[in-house]
Write a protein that holds these residues in place. Structure first.
Motif, PDB file in Angstrom:
ATOM      1  N   SER A 108       0.822  -1.213   0.000  1.00 15.68           N
ATOM      2  CA  SER A 108       0.000   0.000   0.000  1.00 15.68           C
ATOM      3  C   SER A 108       0.856   1.263   0.000  1.00 15.68           C
ATOM      4  O   SER A 108       0.552   2.222  -0.717  1.00 15.68           O
ATOM      5  CB  SER A 108      -0.946  -0.009   1.201  1.00 15.68           C
ATOM      6  N   LEU A 109       1.939   1.263   0.768  1.00  6.00           N
ATOM      7  CA  LEU A 109       2.788   2.448   0.795  1.00  6.00           C
ATOM      8  C   LEU A 109       3.613   2.580  -0.491  1.00  6.00           C
ATOM      9  O   LEU A 109       3.917   3.695  -0.913  1.00  6.00           O
ATOM     10  CB  LEU A 109       3.707   2.414   2.017  1.00  6.00           C
ATOM     11  N   SER A 110       3.951   1.458  -1.110  1.00  3.98           N
ATOM     12  CA  SER A 110       4.605   1.532  -2.419  1.00  3.98           C
ATOM     13  C   SER A 110       3.622   2.056  -3.462  1.00  3.98           C
ATOM     14  O   SER A 110       4.010   2.769  -4.393  1.00  3.98           O
ATOM     15  CB  SER A 110       5.128   0.154  -2.830  1.00  3.98           C
ATOM     16  N   TYR A 111       2.355   1.711  -3.299  1.00  2.00           N
ATOM     17  CA  TYR A 111       1.328   2.177  -4.234  1.00  2.00           C
ATOM     18  C   TYR A 111       1.195   3.700  -4.206  1.00  2.00           C
ATOM     19  O   TYR A 111       0.969   4.331  -5.251  1.00  2.00           O
ATOM     20  CB  TYR A 111      -0.007   1.522  -3.888  1.00  2.00           C
ATOM     21  N   ILE A 112       1.352   4.292  -3.034  1.00  2.43           N
ATOM     22  CA  ILE A 112       1.213   5.750  -2.944  1.00  2.43           C
ATOM     23  C   ILE A 112       2.563   6.460  -3.075  1.00  2.43           C
ATOM     24  O   ILE A 112       2.649   7.678  -2.866  1.00  2.43           O
ATOM     25  CB  ILE A 112       0.525   6.170  -1.631  1.00  2.43           C
ATOM     26  N   GLY A 113       3.611   5.698  -3.393  1.00  2.09           N
ATOM     27  CA  GLY A 113       4.895   6.310  -3.700  1.00  2.09           C
ATOM     28  C   GLY A 113       5.865   6.449  -2.557  1.00  2.09           C
ATOM     29  O   GLY A 113       6.916   7.078  -2.714  1.00  2.09           O
ATOM     30  N   LEU A 114       5.581   5.857  -1.379  1.00  2.00           N
ATOM     31  CA  LEU A 114       6.465   5.977  -0.228  1.00  2.00           C
ATOM     32  C   LEU A 114       7.375   4.766  -0.056  1.00  2.00           C
ATOM     33  O   LEU A 114       8.252   4.783   0.809  1.00  2.00           O
ATOM     34  CB  LEU A 114       5.642   6.176   1.056  1.00  2.00           C
ATOM     35  N   GLY A 115       7.162   3.724  -0.846  1.00  2.00           N
ATOM     36  CA  GLY A 115       7.958   2.514  -0.707  1.00  2.00           C
ATOM     37  C   GLY A 115       8.899   2.301  -1.877  1.00  2.00           C
ATOM     38  O   GLY A 115       9.704   3.164  -2.212  1.00  2.00           O
ATOM     39  N   ALA A 116       8.790   1.127  -2.508  1.00  2.00           N
ATOM     40  CA  ALA A 116       9.649   0.791  -3.647  1.00  2.00           C
ATOM     41  C   ALA A 116       9.418   1.786  -4.784  1.00  2.00           C
ATOM     42  O   ALA A 116       8.284   2.167  -5.071  1.00  2.00           O
ATOM     43  CB  ALA A 116       9.359  -0.631  -4.111  1.00  2.00           C
ATOM     44  N   GLN A 117      10.500   2.180  -5.407  1.00  2.00           N
ATOM     45  CA  GLN A 117      10.433   3.168  -6.478  1.00  2.00           C
ATOM     46  C   GLN A 117      10.672   2.496  -7.829  1.00  2.00           C
ATOM     47  O   GLN A 117      11.393   1.508  -7.923  1.00  2.00           O
ATOM     48  CB  GLN A 117      11.489   4.254  -6.256  1.00  2.00           C
ATOM     49  N   PRO A 118      10.047   3.020  -8.911  1.00  2.00           N
ATOM     50  CA  PRO A 118      10.275   2.471 -10.250  1.00  2.00           C
ATOM     51  C   PRO A 118      11.772   2.498 -10.577  1.00  2.00           C
ATOM     52  O   PRO A 118      12.485   3.405 -10.141  1.00  2.00           O
ATOM     53  CB  PRO A 118       9.490   3.423 -11.162  1.00  2.00           C
ATOM     54  N   PRO A 119      12.264   1.490 -11.319  1.00  2.00           N
ATOM     55  CA  PRO A 119      11.513   0.423 -11.997  1.00  2.00           C
ATOM     56  C   PRO A 119      11.393  -0.867 -11.198  1.00  2.00           C
ATOM     57  O   PRO A 119      11.183  -1.928 -11.784  1.00  2.00           O
ATOM     58  CB  PRO A 119      12.361   0.199 -13.255  1.00  2.00           C
ATOM     59  N   ALA A 120      11.554  -0.827  -9.868  1.00  2.00           N
ATOM     60  CA  ALA A 120      11.477  -2.038  -9.053  1.00  2.00           C
ATOM     61  C   ALA A 120      10.115  -2.708  -9.223  1.00  2.00           C
ATOM     62  O   ALA A 120       9.084  -2.054  -9.071  1.00  2.00           O
ATOM     63  CB  ALA A 120      11.701  -1.695  -7.582  1.00  2.00           C
ATOM     64  N   PRO A 121      10.077  -4.014  -9.542  1.00  2.00           N
ATOM     65  CA  PRO A 121       8.800  -4.701  -9.784  1.00  2.00           C
ATOM     66  C   PRO A 121       8.124  -5.178  -8.501  1.00  2.00           C
ATOM     67  O   PRO A 121       7.709  -6.333  -8.393  1.00  2.00           O
ATOM     68  CB  PRO A 121       9.218  -5.871 -10.665  1.00  2.00           C
ATOM     69  N   GLU A 122       8.034  -4.303  -7.513  1.00  2.00           N
ATOM     70  CA  GLU A 122       7.302  -4.642  -6.291  1.00  2.00           C
ATOM     71  C   GLU A 122       5.814  -4.573  -6.595  1.00  2.00           C
ATOM     72  O   GLU A 122       5.366  -3.740  -7.385  1.00  2.00           O
ATOM     73  CB  GLU A 122       7.701  -3.649  -5.191  1.00  2.00           C
ATOM     74  N   TRP A 123       5.000  -5.449  -5.990  1.00  2.00           N
ATOM     75  CA  TRP A 123       3.592  -5.579  -6.371  1.00  2.00           C
ATOM     76  C   TRP A 123       2.822  -4.278  -6.174  1.00  2.00           C
ATOM     77  O   TRP A 123       1.994  -3.911  -7.011  1.00  2.00           O
ATOM     78  CB  TRP A 123       2.948  -6.712  -5.585  1.00  2.00           C
ATOM     79  N   GLY A 124       3.046  -3.563  -5.081  1.00  2.00           N
ATOM     80  CA  GLY A 124       2.366  -2.293  -4.875  1.00  2.00           C
ATOM     81  C   GLY A 124       2.776  -1.256  -5.905  1.00  2.00           C
ATOM     82  O   GLY A 124       1.940  -0.494  -6.407  1.00  2.00           O
ATOM     83  N   ALA A 125       4.075  -1.228  -6.237  1.00  2.00           N
ATOM     84  CA  ALA A 125       4.555  -0.305  -7.265  1.00  2.00           C
ATOM     85  C   ALA A 125       3.987  -0.671  -8.635  1.00  2.00           C
ATOM     86  O   ALA A 125       3.690   0.212  -9.452  1.00  2.00           O
ATOM     87  CB  ALA A 125       6.080  -0.314  -7.295  1.00  2.00           C
ATOM     88  N   MET A 126       3.821  -1.973  -8.895  1.00  2.00           N
ATOM     89  CA  MET A 126       3.209  -2.405 -10.154  1.00  2.00           C
ATOM     90  C   MET A 126       1.763  -1.943 -10.237  1.00  2.00           C
ATOM     91  O   MET A 126       1.295  -1.540 -11.318  1.00  2.00           O
ATOM     92  CB  MET A 126       3.296  -3.933 -10.289  1.00  2.00           C
ATOM     93  N   LEU A 127       1.048  -1.981  -9.126  1.00  2.00           N
ATOM     94  CA  LEU A 127      -0.322  -1.470  -9.108  1.00  2.00           C
ATOM     95  C   LEU A 127      -0.353   0.024  -9.440  1.00  2.00           C
ATOM     96  O   LEU A 127      -1.212   0.484 -10.203  1.00  2.00           O
ATOM     97  CB  LEU A 127      -0.948  -1.704  -7.730  1.00  2.00           C
TER      98      LEU A 127
END
Length: 279
Positions: A213-232
């Motif tokens: 969820s935090l990667s989804y809103i930009g606070l976690g894994a950053q592109p181009p890392a294929p983390e599931w929240g970042a992929m969402l």
């Protein structure tokens, strides 16, 4: 009586199946590099948003990257980050809880004030605030999660130690001259394993959700890392034209979280842990 027998039978057959599925997920996450056919970061705009095919079983994303490859590598990142932060929280929380519960006095009072400060707000809110203060990035997110989660294990261990230290076997160990460290290691620690394992298995799903969820809103894994929240997050602008780009990582998150929750329920039954542990 018949219902009890059926329930025990389900647990007896369900546990090996559950552990097998969980071990398979962890093996895929750990050895993804052996089955990767495509570079997860390779951009090929000529193949952007391709549908499923033999070459790309789940199609490609908006940059022409293979979705299946990124999904498998995302298992390594999302589950791996979750396990790493969980392990760190346990390693920090368990010793703190044992010392506070066994020694009592000033040490226990100081610990409880620290715990109260962390528990004054929900875990998610505190993690978001800490991640925002530390800045975007998966390292800062994991640090924020550890700072939030260690208190839960310390409080659980402290309450168990306070109960156990009043029993006769601890008194006998003290009379026999066993040191405080020896009592905690030899007599108290075995009583903690069940509770800690159950809470860890239930917490893993929450941590994975928090990371995603935090990667989804930009606070976690950053592109181009294929983390599931970042992929969402990457697939969000293309939901209407190609909703599968969001469905694949979403289903992966749901599957793993449900799996960890089921594992926690089975472990709670196996160790006969009270329901409060998972709350």
């Amino acid at each position: 009586m018949e219902l009890v027998i059926k329930e025990k039978s389900k647990r007896r057959w369900g546990m090996p199946v559950l552990f097998t599925v969980m071990a398979t997920v962890l093996a895929v996450a750990a050895y993804t590099f052996l089955i990767l056919k495509h570079d997860p970061a390779l951009v090929n705009l000529e193949e952007r948003l391709w549908p499923a095919s033999m070459e790309h079983p789940l199609g490609t994303d908006h940059l022409g990257r293979d979705v299946l490859t990124r999904l498998l590598l995302g298992a390594q990142l999302t589950v791996g980050y979750g396990l790493l932060s969980l392990f760190a929280a346990v390693i920090i929380g368990v010793p703190f809880g044992m010392i506070a519960g066994f020694k009592g006095g000033l040490i226990d009072r100081v610990f409880m004030r620290i715990a109260d400060a962390f528990l004054a707000f929900p875990d998610t809110i505190v993690a978001i605030v800490l991640s925002g203060l530390l800045g975007p990035g998966i390292e800062n997110l994991l640090l924020a999660i550890v700072l939030v989660k260690w208190v839960n294990y310390a409080r659980l261990v402290r309450s168990t130690v306070i109960t156990e230290r009043q029993k006769e076997y601890v008194t006998v160990a003290k009379i026999n001259g066993l040191s405080s460290f020896g009592i905690m290691r030899k007599h108290l620690f075995p009583h903690l394993i069940g509770n800690v394992l159950v809470l860890s298995s239930l917490d893993l799903g929450k941590i994975i959700l928090l990371i995603s969820s935090l990667s989804y809103i930009g606070l976690g894994a950053q592109p181009p890392a294929p983390e599931w929240g970042a992929m969402l997050n990457d697939a969000r602008p293309y939901f209407q034209s190609n909703m599968l780009l969001m469905i694949y990582p979403g289903l992966a998150i749901i599957f793993v979280v449900l799996l960890t929750n089921m594992l926690g329920d089975y472990l709670r039954d196996a160790f006969d842990v009270k329901k409060e542990v998972g709350s």
